[in-house]
Design a protein around this motif. Structure first.
Motif, PDB file in Angstrom:
ATOM      1  N   GLU A   1       0.827  -1.206   0.000  1.00 54.88           N
ATOM      2  CA  GLU A   1       0.000   0.000   0.000  1.00 54.88           C
ATOM      3  C   GLU A   1       0.863   1.257   0.000  1.00 54.88           C
ATOM      4  O   GLU A   1       0.589   2.225  -0.714  1.00 54.88           O
ATOM      5  N   ARG A   2       1.927   1.232   0.827  1.00 58.22           N
ATOM      6  CA  ARG A   2       2.823   2.394   0.871  1.00 58.22           C
ATOM      7  C   ARG A   2       3.527   2.599  -0.459  1.00 58.22           C
ATOM      8  O   ARG A   2       3.682   3.736  -0.931  1.00 58.22           O
TER       9      ARG A   2
ATOM     10  N   LYS B   1       2.448   1.728  -3.381  1.00 57.83           N
ATOM     11  CA  LYS B   1       1.459   2.227  -4.331  1.00 57.83           C
ATOM     12  C   LYS B   1       1.227   3.719  -4.113  1.00 57.83           C
ATOM     13  O   LYS B   1       1.171   4.502  -5.072  1.00 57.83           O
ATOM     14  N   THR B   2       1.132   4.115  -2.832  1.00 59.58           N
ATOM     15  CA  THR B   2       0.936   5.528  -2.530  1.00 59.58           C
ATOM     16  C   THR B   2       2.126   6.357  -2.994  1.00 59.58           C
ATOM     17  O   THR B   2       1.974   7.427  -3.601  1.00 59.58           O
TER      18      THR B   2
ATOM     19  N   GLU C   1       2.094   6.811  -6.712  1.00 57.65           N
ATOM     20  CA  GLU C   1       0.981   7.562  -7.271  1.00 57.65           C
ATOM     21  C   GLU C   1       0.892   8.988  -6.753  1.00 57.65           C
ATOM     22  O   GLU C   1       0.330   9.855  -7.428  1.00 57.65           O
ATOM     23  N   ARG C   2       1.419   9.232  -5.563  1.00 59.61           N
ATOM     24  CA  ARG C   2       1.187  10.511  -4.899  1.00 59.61           C
ATOM     25  C   ARG C   2       2.438  11.367  -4.846  1.00 59.61           C
ATOM     26  O   ARG C   2       3.558  10.875  -4.773  1.00 59.61           O
TER      27      ARG C   2
ATOM     28  N   GLY D   1       0.610  15.131  -1.032  1.00 59.40           N
ATOM     29  CA  GLY D   1      -0.319  14.017  -0.962  1.00 59.40           C
ATOM     30  C   GLY D   1      -1.268  13.952  -2.144  1.00 59.40           C
ATOM     31  O   GLY D   1      -2.111  13.045  -2.229  1.00 59.40           O
TER      32      GLY D   1
ATOM     33  N   TYR E   1      -2.216  13.516  -6.305  1.00 58.10           N
ATOM     34  CA  TYR E   1      -1.698  12.656  -7.367  1.00 58.10           C
ATOM     35  C   TYR E   1      -0.540  13.353  -8.077  1.00 58.10           C
ATOM     36  O   TYR E   1      -0.581  14.576  -8.320  1.00 58.10           O
TER      37      TYR E   1
ATOM     38  N   THR F   1       0.383   9.831 -12.556  1.00 57.14           N
ATOM     39  CA  THR F   1      -0.869   9.194 -12.137  1.00 57.14           C
ATOM     40  C   THR F   1      -2.077  10.040 -12.525  1.00 57.14           C
ATOM     41  O   THR F   1      -3.096   9.514 -12.993  1.00 57.14           O
TER      42      THR F   1
END
Length: 539
Positions: free
Chosen positions: A366-367, A369-370, A373-374, A379, A381, A385
């Motif tokens: 999850e981290r 992916k964040t 994307e971020r 924080g 996009y 992304t």
């Protein structure tokens, strides 16, 4: 004595000569260097020589100061014909340290074996015990076991299974069932390594066992143990074979339901002190939900599984660990009026032992992916992304209107120049917060780079898009003004509005470029303005 200076100058270590009263006559370069650092050793060597030490003790070790700290030099003495003493030294600091470390490591290993296992052992080439730790095992004194073959103690039901005592490969946490001295079944969990001779042949094995009988088989039959291992094997194989850790978590909660006969299960991941649901099996009763958070807070502080009640439901939970830290919990419940058995508690703990790593892997993904994307500062996009998601939105919208607001910050450079880039980062973070409040769940927010931002407003017409842009202008001026470099250089935004019509075929990059043109048109009107972008030119 004439040749001694030349001999000492050629000696690789410290060297010197002393007269019969222990006074130095000649020191080579190495000895002089030691004296410059600290001369206490020279006085000690002189007293030793004057007292006749070389006659009874030709080797003398003295503490010195080396370039890297305290050390030891060992001097070898030779009596000279004129009554003097020739002393040739070599530094033995490293040798002493290695010897001490070896002795200490052996003692440490022995201490660790004694405290980490109930039963440490070694078998020889014939498979018989040649060593058993002092405490003995399964009720036997070490002398009762040495010289006997481990197979004598194996329960008949497990006689055909591989044993750690004759393993040809390194093994960890393998269960072996033995018959204790009192005749009772004893379950030991063992780790072992084979011993291989110079010719590559097996010459024995050594390992350590811990008695887990009470925790594992109290109130259980052997068939229950086998079923338990089948369940756990399912989780282990999933952890090993499935690329997606979330799949392992789903399997784990399914096993928890089946193995405990519960009405449902949840697996939670923990971030800080907050538990969030990571996997679920069967619907959750609504009257349980309010009691879960406080229950899990207590579970996180307990080493053993914990039971509790919520209305008519019995709950059972235990924490999961990763690198000795609590990273989640697994919860099961039922309302059949039955209490949880020791086997249920043991099973839920065993599942937790297996899935702690999977929980950590899932959170790590999850981290990742964040992070991918971020934008790390705001924080929002990132450009890649946002463009991918915008392209997807354009492809799916076959009719109706939407809009893209493209804006950058007014007087942002003054903040960086006067207050520093740390203050500039605070401004960018504030813009991220502002967009987080302004955007609806269906909208998209992104930072394209520097102080350039975009907001995709889903399903709006031109009038509505202009209203959102006006709100952005007002709130940005109010929210960002306290972060300005000076009253003369107030922070704000200039906004370009690019309206989009579904089915027009416009690409994401073209829409963003039109928004950029609109933003520059707003800049030409003066800071803190908005302007409509040029309409899409038909292809």
């Amino acid at each position: 004595m004439v040749a001694l200076p030349a001999l000492l100058d050629g000696w690789p270590g410290p060297g010197l000569t002393l007269d019969g009263q222990g006074r130095p006559l000649f020191l080579n370069t190495g000895a002089k260097l030691l004296v410059e650092r600290h001369d206490g050793w020279l006085a000690e060597l002189g007293r030793w020589a004057a007292s006749g030490g070389p006659l009874t003790e030709p080797h003398r070790s003295v503490p010195v100061e080396t370039g890297s700290g305290p050390g030891v030099v060992e001097f070898t003495s030779v009596l000279l014909s004129d009554g003097g003493v020739l002393c040739l030294g070599r530094e033995v600091t490293l040798e002493r340290r290695l010897r001490h470390a070896l002795t200490e490591s052996r003692q440490r290993y022995k201490d660790l074996v004694d405290i980490s296992s109930d039963f440490a052992w070694e078998v020889g080439p014939d498979g018989r015990f040649v060593f058993v730790s002092a405490a003995g095992a399964i009720g036997y004194h070490p002398d009762d076991l040495i010289g006997r073959h481990p197979s004598e103690f194996v329960l008949a039901d497990f006689a055909d299974q591989p044993l750690p005592f004759d393993t040809g490969v390194a093994i960890e946490r393998t269960e072996v069932w033995l018959r204790a001295k009192d005749g009772a079944a004893a379950c030991l969990i063992s780790s072992a390594v084979p011993l291989i001779g110079p010719q590559g042949d097996w010459i024995g094995a050594r390992g350590a066992c811990r008695d887990i009988t009470e925790a594992r088989v109290k109130g259980m039959e052997l068939a229950q143990v086998r079923l338990r291992e089948k369940y756990l094997g399912y989780i282990v194989s999933s952890t090993r074979d499935d690329v997606d850790p979330a799949k392992t978590l789903e399997i784990a909660v399914g096993v928890a339901v089946n193995a405990t006969g519960s009405a449902g299960a949840r697996l939670y991941a923990r971030t800080g002190d907050v538990f969030s649901e990571a996997a679920a099996q069967l619907p959750m009763a609504e009257d349980i939900r309010p009691d879960i958070a406080p229950f899990l807070e207590q579970v996180a502080e307990k080493v053993e599984p914990m039971t509790g009640r919520s209305g008519s439901y019995n709950m059972l939970a235990t924490r999961t660990l990763f690198r000795h830290e609590v990273n989640g919990a697994i919860l099961v419940w039922r309302n059949d009026g039955q209490d949880w058995t020791d086997e249920d508690l043991s099973m839920i703990q065993a599942i937790a032992d297996q899935v702690g790593v999977a929980v950590a892997q899932a959170r790590y993904q999850e981290r990742l992916k964040t992070l991918s994307e971020r934008d790390g500062l705001t924080g929002l996009y990132n450009r890649r992304t946002f463009m991918e998601m915008l392209e997807s939105r354009l492809d799916k919208q076959t009719g109706g209107g939407s809009a893209l607001l493209y804006f950058d910050l007014d007087n942002f450079k003054a903040v960086n120049d006067k207050l520093g880039h740390g203050a500039g980062d605070d401004v960018l973070r504030a813009v991220g917060e502002l967009l987080g409040r302004l955007a609806r769940p269906s909208d998209l927010c992104g930072r394209l780079g520097g102080d350039e931002f975009v907001l995709w407003i889903d399903r709006v017409d031109e009038e509505q898009a202009v209203a959102v842009a006006d709100r952005l202008l007002r709130e940005a001026a109010e929210f960002l003004r306290p972060l300005s470099a000076s009253p003369e250089k107030p922070l704000g935004v200039s906004v370009g509005i690019a309206c989009y019509r579904g089915g027009s075929g416009e690409l994401a990059q073209g829409l963003v470029d039109r928004g950029d043109q609109g933003m520059y048109a707003a800049k030409r009107m003066g800071k803190g303005h908005r302007a409509l972008a040029p309409a899409l030119v038909a292809g």
